[in-house]
Structures are given as structure tokens and as C-alpha cells.
Design a protein around this motif. Structure first.
Motif, PDB file in Angstrom:
ATOM      1  N   ILE A 443       0.810  -1.230   0.000  1.00 10.04           N
ATOM      2  CA  ILE A 443       0.000   0.000   0.000  1.00 10.04           C
ATOM      3  C   ILE A 443       0.840   1.276   0.000  1.00 10.04           C
ATOM      4  O   ILE A 443       0.560   2.192  -0.785  1.00 10.04           O
ATOM      5  CB  ILE A 443      -1.011  -0.012   1.162  1.00 10.04           C
ATOM      6  N   PRO A 444       1.870   1.431   0.839  1.00  5.91           N
ATOM      7  CA  PRO A 444       2.622   2.699   0.814  1.00  5.91           C
ATOM      8  C   PRO A 444       3.153   3.058  -0.571  1.00  5.91           C
ATOM      9  O   PRO A 444       3.052   4.213  -1.005  1.00  5.91           O
ATOM     10  CB  PRO A 444       3.756   2.439   1.812  1.00  5.91           C
ATOM     11  N   GLU A 445       3.705   2.081  -1.273  1.00  4.69           N
ATOM     12  CA  GLU A 445       4.236   2.340  -2.614  1.00  4.69           C
ATOM     13  C   GLU A 445       3.118   2.719  -3.585  1.00  4.69           C
ATOM     14  O   GLU A 445       3.282   3.606  -4.431  1.00  4.69           O
ATOM     15  CB  GLU A 445       4.977   1.091  -3.115  1.00  4.69           C
ATOM     16  N   LYS A 446       1.962   2.083  -3.452  1.00  4.76           N
ATOM     17  CA  LYS A 446       0.844   2.407  -4.338  1.00  4.76           C
ATOM     18  C   LYS A 446       0.265   3.786  -4.045  1.00  4.76           C
ATOM     19  O   LYS A 446      -0.209   4.482  -4.958  1.00  4.76           O
ATOM     20  CB  LYS A 446      -0.241   1.328  -4.225  1.00  4.76           C
ATOM     21  N   VAL A 447       0.300   4.192  -2.777  1.00  3.66           N
ATOM     22  CA  VAL A 447      -0.143   5.554  -2.438  1.00  3.66           C
ATOM     23  C   VAL A 447       0.750   6.580  -3.128  1.00  3.66           C
ATOM     24  O   VAL A 447       0.278   7.613  -3.621  1.00  3.66           O
ATOM     25  CB  VAL A 447      -0.156   5.767  -0.913  1.00  3.66           C
ATOM     26  N   GLU A 448       2.055   6.292  -3.190  1.00  3.89           N
ATOM     27  CA  GLU A 448       2.987   7.179  -3.904  1.00  3.89           C
ATOM     28  C   GLU A 448       2.537   7.368  -5.354  1.00  3.89           C
ATOM     29  O   GLU A 448       2.586   8.481  -5.895  1.00  3.89           O
ATOM     30  CB  GLU A 448       4.397   6.582  -3.886  1.00  3.89           C
TER      31      GLU A 448
END
Length: 611
Positions: A443-448
Motif C-alpha cells: 500500500i505505501p508504494e501504491k499511495v505514492e
């Protein structure tokens, strides 16, 4: 809801207090003021922003080594100069600031009026101050004793800080239901509603508990209960840095906090999500695992954005853990005589950990035998101390009044809890469990990736910033996201917005649809995708403007929409953490395009400490 700051020590008090009040502006307020003591009490207060108070004090005598400051969010009496804090007692000897509401102030006021007191404001605070002063004068007792006697009569919530002309080196403070933290420096003390005004001076703090009285001198801190018994202060180390409460080059705190989400979600998962061993490690859950996994039902209590996080979690817990879940507005829960049994688990969700409605709700549930689990952002907060156990979100200070990063961090925590319980209960198969661990980790990378679309979303916001209304629609896990999108639009742009389950549209809201109404669909690929396509076609048939949050590569909804905001593909259980990001950016950029103060929306407060 208001902010309080006080100082006693060798420094000039006014600069410390003024800077502290500016740090607390995020809490929401309508007036501000300071009281400084140097031989005599000097009180300055002003309706409006702290900057207006500061400007009005140019050229004034501000010398003092002890003082108190306040930002007021109006409860009793309209926002104006005379209702602003601090208040001066009738004797002219005491000045006081107060957060909270004194519910029996009218009765106390009548008693004082009969004794000949006159009042210069409409506030409950001035009543309490004169009640304390009257006790001191009539009983010939110390201020400390007068405060203790008075607070035994008081009904309601409060933090009070009093400065006394007759004791020019001493502050008296007390709390019940509103937060108070005391910073310990070298021969100096700092008092505030939260740690943000304190962290640049000291990392050592004491959180004052309910029904405690503090007597503070430059070189001494004495804590007592209302029975006059001395208590040992529990000194804690702050774990936040000054940089965390500064804008860091962003135009607004809200934008900074939206863009912090890849980092804050990662921090939330770090040390808890163990992919190599296929585990979720959460001490607060593990230590109470039997209580949680065998719960008869889970009741989530929260307000505002945290309530929306609870709604998403309801879907997750029931899907994965097969435990009945109810989601309650804390403000309603405590008043409707809820049926609570031993074995019920109450999950209290709050960013600040000071939300008065939620705090009172869990205290009521505890009395009836429920187990309380807090999902909170602020270490040492009132709800944290009132809970049996819990988990912190580690989102860091959230200064913008409209919650953003706290929401996604709450969802991350709640999802991890659900996964851990599901594995313990055996209600999830190994393949699904491991897949969701990897989905959550990504999720963190996809939020980026979503945040890279900020310019496109800003252009969409400019296109619709003059709309009078918005309708937000979603199904399943995306229904609460639609509610959150509508809330952000209301908070930040002052545009009327409603969130609905998309299937409910035909039961009323569709009557609103015409060529002027923007309808925002949270329409990512999930089990409801075909149904949401039909709902979009119903809007298009009535000439409504369709804005859609879609999964990357979804050509069907892309062709039906007037504007699209794209997110990476994700499992529907974790997708809300992605899908809410365009909602946050859309609201932010609409507010900015309208020239509004997005960090401090009108009439709102960050930490709602009145019921």
C-alpha cells in the motif's frame, strides 16, 4: 476544543505563550488572549486570529515570567473580546483560562448573583472563576484549597489554569475530561493542551489525569488528588520532533499530511507486518488474544472521519473474522442506553485520543463490563489511559483540522488486527491470508503512485469548484470512502456534499441529479464493479457530471466518466487506503481554488473535547 498554554520560569513568558498559541491554532478557535503577571495582572484578549492579538499588543507592557494563554472555541456566549479568555475575577486578583463546559454553571451563577457579583461575560468560565474566588474569600483558605472545594461542586469537563496576583511564582491547574500536559525544564515549567507548544523546550512531560490538581512553581511540580493526597508525577519522554509540526515547505499542513501517507502507513506497518514469517505482531492484540478472538461482538465507537474508518473495518472484520460488528457514533452511543454484555469488545477509534464523546462512551461501556481496545494516534492521551489495551497508529502529529493521514493509518491498524484475529480463529485460509499480507505491505508504494496525479486532480478540482452540491457514491468497502469524500468536501470547501451507498441512489438522491450536479463514484474493481457501472449509466442518462475513482486500466468506466482519478489495482479489503487519496486531494484543491483556509476550516476544531 480550545488551546491552552502557560509558562512559569526565568524566560519572558509572553513569547513562549504566543508561540505556543500559534502552534495550537490547528485545534480551531475564534478568539485568543493572554494574562501576564508582573507585580500586577495584565490581561489582553481579542476576537479573531492569534495574529490579530499579537498586532494589538505592539507597544504594550508584556514583561513577565509567569503567564497563561488561550485560544477559545465558543460554547457559552458569542465570539467577541469580552467572552475571550483569560477572565479576571471580581476581586481582580485571579486570572483563569478554561477548556470544557461547566454544566451546572447557571446554578452557580445564581448563587453568586445573590451575593452581589456582576459578570462581564456570558461564559461559564467567569462563573467558575468567581466561584473559586468567593470560596477563598469566605473560607479564608488558600487558592489551592478553594479550587479543590469548588471542583467538588462542579459538573462537567474542564482544564483550568489560574494565576494569582498574591502568588506571583505559582500556577494552579486541574483537569477532568480535557487534556493537560506539563513540560519539565530546568527551573521552569510549560503547560499546554498537547505537546506541540512544548517540544522545542523539553522532551520530559507529565500527563495530568482526571481529578488531579497541579501546583506548579519554576522549580517544583506538586500533583494532588481532590482529596489533598500527594501523587507521584509519572514523567514520560516525548517521541515527536519539532519538524513534525512544521510545514516542511508545503503550502498547507493538510497537503503535507496527505503527502506523508506513504511514510505514515509504512511506519504503521513497520515492525508489525512480518512477511518473511507470515505474521502480524501486535503486542496489544497478542496480550489479549483470547478476549478479542472470542468476542461476542465488536462495537466500534468513533466520531467523524474515525467513524468512517470504523465502517470500513466493519466490512473487514465480518468478512475475515466472522465476528458481528456494530459501528456507533460515540455521541449517540452513550445516550441511548446501549445493551452491553461482558464479552463485548469496544474498539475506540480517535486521532487525538481526547474526543469527549468517545471518552464518555467507553467509560460507560467499561461500567457494564466491556473490554476497551483503543486505536489512537496520540501516546498518553485520555482514551489511551482509559482503555484496557490498544494499538497506536504512529501517524505523527496531524495539524490540519480535516483528518487525512490519521484515517489511512487507522485503516492499516484495523486491517492488521482483523488479519491477526482471523488467523487465530481459523476463519481465513493460508493463501488468502498471505495474499492480504502482501497486499497490505504494497500500500505505501501504491499511495505514492496515486499522489503523482496531484496536478491532474488539481485541474479537476478547478473545473468543479463552483458547484453548489456534490454527491459521492460507492458500494461495499467503498461506501464509507464515499462518506469520507463527502465529509472532506464539506469541511474544506464549504460545499454541500452527501455520501450514499450507490444502490440507495434510486431511493431518493437521484432526484437531485441534473447537468449541474457533480457525482463522484468510488468505482474501483471489486465484487460490485458491474453494479456500479449500471449506477453510473443511471447518472449519465440524467445528464449528471460523473467523476470516478477507477482502477488503472478500467476502460469501461473511463469511457462513461467526464473525469477520472486512477489508482493502482489492489484487493478490495485494502483498496480504501488508496481510494481515499483522490478524495482528499480533490477536497484540498477545491478549497484552495476558492481561497479558503484549508488548515483551519471555519467553525471546526481538531480535538473535540466538549460533548
Amino acid at each position: 476544543m480550545c488551546g491552552i498554554v502557560a509558562y512559569v520560569g526565568p524566560k519572558e513568558a509572553y513569547p513562549v505563550i504566543l508561540k505556543g498559541l500559534k502552534r495550537l491554532e490547528y485545534r480551531g478557535y475564534d478568539s485568543s488572549g493572554v494574562a501576564l503577571l508582573d507585580k500586577e495582572l495584565k490581561i489582553y484578549k481579542k476576537k479573531g486570529k492569534v495574529a490579530e492579538l499579537e498586532e494589538s499588543l505592539v507597544g504594550k507592557d508584556l514583561h513577565a515570567h509567569i503567564g497563561i494563554g488561550h485560544t477559545r472555541w465558543a460554547t457559552h456566549g458569542e465570539p467577541n473580546d469580552r467572552n475571550a479568555h483569560p477572565h479576571l475575577s471580581a476581586s481582580g486578583k485571579l486570572a483563569m483560562i478554561h477548556n470544557g463546559i461547566i454544566e451546572n454553571y447557571a446554578q452557580l451563577k445564581q448563587e453568586l448573583l445573590k451575593k452581589g457579583y456582576e459578570f462581564k461575560s456570558d461564559t461559564d468560565t467567569e462563573v467558575l472563576l468567581n466561584f473559586i474566588d468567593d470560596i477563598r474569600e469566605n473560607n479564608q483558605c488558600s487558592l489551592e484549597e478553594a479550587v479543590r472545594i469548588a471542583l467538588k461542586r462542579v459538573v462537567g469537563a474542564y482544564v483550568i489554569i489560574i494565576v494569582d496576583q498574591e502568588s506571583p511564582d505559582t500556577l494552579i491547574a486541574a483537569r477532568k475530561g480535557s487534556p493537560l500536559v506539563i513540560g519539565i525544564g530546568k527551573d521552569e515549567h510549560f503547560l499546554a493542551s498537547d505537546a506541540s507548544p512544548i517540544i522545542e523546550y523539553t522532551k520530559e512531560v507529565v500527563y495530568v489525569n482526571d481529578y488531579e490538581l497541579a501546583i506548579i512553581k519554576p522549580d517544583e511540580l506538586v500533583l494532588k488528588n481532590l482529596g489533598n493526597e500527594k501523587l507521584t508525577p509519572f514523567v514520560q519522554k516525548l517521541d515527536i520532533e519539532l519538524a513534525a509540526i512544521e510545514k516542511g515547505g508545503y503550502e498547507h499542513f493538510m497537503l503535507k499530511e496527505i503527502f506523508e501517507q506513504p511514510h505514515t502507513i509504512y511506519d504503521c506497518l513497520r515492525g508489525r507486518l512480518d512477511l518473511s514469517n507470515g505474521q502480524v505482531k501486535m503486542a496489544g492484540v497478542q496480550q489479549n488474544i483470547e478476549q478479542l478472538k472470542n468476542a461476542n461482538r465488536i462495537i466500534m465507537v468513533a466520531c467523524g472521519t474515525s467513524w468512517h474508518a470504523g465502517l470500513v473495518a466493519e466490512y473487514i472484520f465480518e468478512e475475515l473474522c466472522r465476528i458481528p460488528v456494530e459501528v456507533e457514533y460515540a455521541s449517540e452511543f452513550r445516550y441511548r442506553n446501549p445493551v452491553i454484555h461482558p464479552g463485548d469488545v469496544i474498539v475506540a477509534i480517535s486521532q487525538s485520543g481526547e474526543t469527549a464523546d468517545t471518552l464518555v462512551a467507553i467509560e460507560k461501556a467499561k461500567e457494564q463490563g466491556a473490554f476497551i481496545f483503543g486505536v489512537l494516534n496520540v501516546v498518553g492521551s485520555s482514551i489511551a489511559r482509559a482503555s484496557h489495551s490498544g494499538a497506536y497508529t504512529h501517524a505523527g502529529p496531524e495539524i490540519g483540522v480535516a483528518s487525512t493521514k490519521a484515517f489511512t493509518a487507522q485503516l492499516a491498524v484495523l486491517t492488521m488486527i482483523a488479519l491477526k484475529l482471523a488467523k487465530e480463529k481459523g476463519t481465513i485460509d493460508a493463501a488468502r491470508y498471505n495474499n492480504l499480507l502482501h497486499e497490505l505491505h504494497a500500500i505505501p508504494e501504491k499511495v505514492e503512485v496515486v499522489l503523482q496525479q496531484k496536478d491532474k486532480i488539481q485541474a479537476i478540482a478547478a473545473k468543479y469548484s463552483n458547484a453548489n452540491d456534490f454527491l459521492y457514491l460507492g458500494r461495499g468497502y467503498n461506501f464509507p470512502v464515499a462518506l469520507e469524500g463527502a465529509l472532506k468536501t464539506k469541511e474544506i470547501s464549504y460545499i454541500h456534499a452527501e455520501g450514499y451507498p450507490a444502490a440507495e441512489m434510486k431511493h431518493g438522491p437521484i432526484a437531485l441529479v441534473d447537468e449541474t450536479l457533480p457525482v463522484v463514484f468510488v468505482a474501483t474493481k471489486d465484487a460490485y464493479h458491474e453494479k456500479i457501472v449500471s449506477n453510473i449509466q443511471e447518472i449519465k442518462a440524467r445528464k449528471g457530471k460523473v467523476l470516478a475513482v477507477i482502477t488503472e486500466g478500467d476502460e469501461i468506466i473511463s469511457q462513461l466518466s467526464d473525469d477520472i482519478m486512477v489508482v493502482p489495482e489492489a484487493d478490495e479489503i485494502v483498496a480504501p487506503m488508496l481510494n481515499v487519496i483522490p478524495m482528499q486531494l480533490l477536497a484540498y484543491y477545491i478549497g484552495v481554488s476558492k481561497g479558503l483556509d484549508v488548515d483551519k476550516p471555519r467553525n471546526l476544531a481538531k480535538s473535540v473535547t466538549v460533548e
